[in-house]
Design an enzyme around this catalytic site. Structure first.
Site, short mmCIF file in Angstrom:
data_model
loop_
_atom_site.label_atom_id
_atom_site.label_comp_id
_atom_site.label_asym_id
_atom_site.label_seq_id
_atom_site.Cartn_x
_atom_site.Cartn_y
_atom_site.Cartn_z
CG HIS A 220 -8.04 -5.93 -38.65
ND1 HIS A 220 -8.96 -6.39 -37.73
CD2 HIS A 220 -8.22 -4.58 -38.69
CE1 HIS A 220 -9.65 -5.37 -37.24
NE2 HIS A 220 -9.21 -4.25 -37.81
CD GLU A 221 -6.09 -1.86 -40.46
OE1 GLU A 221 -6.92 -1.11 -41.01
OE2 GLU A 221 -6.01 -1.99 -39.22
CG HIS A 224 -11.20 -2.01 -41.60
ND1 HIS A 224 -12.41 -2.22 -40.97
CD2 HIS A 224 -10.25 -2.03 -40.62
CE1 HIS A 224 -12.19 -2.36 -39.66
NE2 HIS A 224 -10.89 -2.25 -39.43
CG HIS A 230 -13.36 -2.78 -35.69
ND1 HIS A 230 -12.91 -1.60 -35.16
CD2 HIS A 230 -12.36 -3.25 -36.48
CE1 HIS A 230 -11.68 -1.36 -35.60
NE2 HIS A 230 -11.34 -2.34 -36.42
ZN LIG Z 1 -9.90 -2.37 -37.77
#
Ligand SMILES: [Zn+2]
Ligand SMILES: [Zn+2]
Length: 486
Positions: A220-221, A224, A230
């Site tokens: 997930h990170e 980014h 998101h």
């Molecule tokens: Zn996030």
């Protein structure tokens, strides 16, 4: 409103001037304001901040905050009541990523090169160093499988992306908060701190099923760090709440793949990889072939289950948004249900999958559950049920198995006789069925993409429609949430 599973907090205390929203207890309100400020760009009016020491504990719920609560509720697929309901608070309290849900950076900021270096800095490593390195290598691979991006680890030298573990305030303006709450955050592509990834060292990180799954959070990170924002798609790895079921493989969803390929293009072997193992698509309420696993009432709502997901239809709101089953019942209700019903009198919800059933009171699993469905009096040949239909006034439940149905007496807690044929009891309903629910005087049966409305008194099918019609298909819900102005 009767029982309190999804009831709003105190409605109105006596002697309160009318015209303002009555508020929840102050601690919850403060928590919610802080959450909305951090993740939804809520800016409190300075006057609201000044609370005198003798202020009423049920301080008025600021009217402007309703819009922000609704925005958050839409993002997470909750009914957009604008009220700080118990389940809204429960979703706010789930562990999550530290980045905002509404900052419109997605799809505009990206690395201009296709080869990036990363470095794992500092100490504080939660598990064996070699394990951590393997986890991060595997997490980068998830992204390099679908794009032409390459990621190389560097020892001590400068790197584009620095990955580190920190506790509390670590001097980047976004302090960590100890266990739970915010798990990690990352910086969008850029020089210096750009692309860097920070994990909260106070969490119980793991690479197996205990604690927080470092691999899942890293994927997930890293999203980014590559420029993704998101997603309100609860099937996406870029969904902000921590959402890892032990049995579920951590992989990019169809939406994640589409979003990252929009930034960086498609990897040369993507076609062959995705033909073998296509990225999973989150069920779409606009899919004309949508079918349901199970349908149940829940207080005044109707819940439609599909895979790991559900839609919540609230009588006051036309719109329905998809959410995770686990957002309401963390870790206790399994995915891919066979049947579900609410027993209002006993104030419990029952869920069926295979030969097992689960009973939840409020949001909690009852002790000793799941148990075998033979408890209901099914013969041993019945290995699962297709659907369950509860009649609250008459206090009985009809179970559907193949071409047959069974009537279970809820008061005496026993089956009434043996099975009868569905075609006799419910003429016009094809078998086996997927789901059934009694709502507003009619029985609603679902099979494949057809919804049958059945009048139980005249015993005939009143009308049929597409299964997905109840969910009020509207395209681009996702984009609406992110682009709604304030
Ligand atoms: Zn996030
Ligand atoms: Zn940080």
């Amino acid at each position: 409103m009767s029982q309190t599973l999804v009831t709003a907090l105190p409605l109105r205390s006596p002697g309160r001037p009318a015209g303002r929203h009555p508020g929840p207890p102050e601690a919850d309100q403060r928590f919610a304001e802080e959450y909305l400020r951090h993740f939804y760009g809520y800016k409190p009016e300075s006057e609201r901040q000044k609370r005198t020491a003798d202020s009423d504990v049920n301080a008025d719920w600021p009217t402007g905050l309703c819009d922000e609560v609704q925005r958050m509720q839409r993002f997470f697929g909750l009914p957009p009541t604008g009220e700080l309901t118990n389940d809204t608070l429960a979703v706010m309290r789930r562990p999550r990523c530290g980045l905002s849900d509404v900052e419109p950076f997605g799809g505009t900021i990206r690395w201009k090169k296709h080869s990036l270096s990363y470095r794992i800095a500092g100490y504080n490593l939660p598990v064996l160093t070699s394990k951590v390195h393997n986890i991060f290598r595997a997490a980068w691979k998830i992204w390099s499988n679908v794009t032409p991006m390459k990621f190389r680890k560097r020892g001590r030298k400068e790197a584009d992306i620095v990955i580190s573990f920190h506790t509390g305030d670590h001097e980047d303006g976004s302090p960590f908060d100890g266990t739970g709450g915010i798990l990690a955050h990352a910086f969008l592509p850029g020089l210096g701190i750009g692309g860097d990834v920070h994990f909260d060292a106070d969490e119980d990180w793991s690479y197996n099923s205990t604690g927080f799954n470092l691999f899942a959070v890293a994927v997930h990170e890293f999203g980014h760090a590559l420029g993704l924002s998101h997603s309100s798609d609860p099937g996406a790895i870029m969904y902000p709440a921590y959402n890892v079921a032990p049995s579920y493989e951590i992989q990019l969803s169809f939406k994640d793949v589409k979003d990252i390929q929009r930034l960086y293009g498609i990897s040369s072997n993507f076609a062959s990889l995705s033909s073998k193992n296509p990225p999973p698509r989150t069920p779409d309420k606009c899919d004309p072939d949508l079918s349901f696993d199970a349908v149940t009432e829940l207080q005044q709502e109707v819940l439609f289950f599909k895979d790991r997901f559900m839609w919540r239809k609230h009588p006051q709101f036309d719109e329905t948004r998809i959410t995770l089953i686990s957002s309401l019942w963390p870790e206790s209700v399994p995915p891919n249900l066979d049947a579900a019903y609410q027993n209002v009198e006993k104030n419990v919800n029952l869920f069926f999958k295979g030969h097992q059933y689960w009973v939840l009171r409020q949001l909690r699993l009852e002790e000793g559950l799941p148990r075998n469905i033979s408890d209901f009096g099914f013969p041993s040949g019945i290995k699962y049920v297709d659907a369950a239909l509860h009649f609250r006034n008459e206090r009985y439940t009809v179970f559907f198995t193949g071409h047959e149905c069974w009537r279970y007496n809820e008061q005496q807690m026993m089956m009434e006789g043996s099975a009868t044929l569905i075609e006799q009891q419910w003429p016009g309903i094809p078998t086996p069925i997927d789901a059934a629910v009694f709502s507003e005087g009619l029985v609603h049966f679902f099979k494949g993409n057809i919804h049958y409305r059945f009048d139980p008194s005249s015993k005939h099918v009143v009308s049929t429609s597409r299964t997905n019609e109840l969910l009020e298909c509207k395209k681009n819900d996702d984009n609406e949430i992110l682009s709604e102005g304030r």
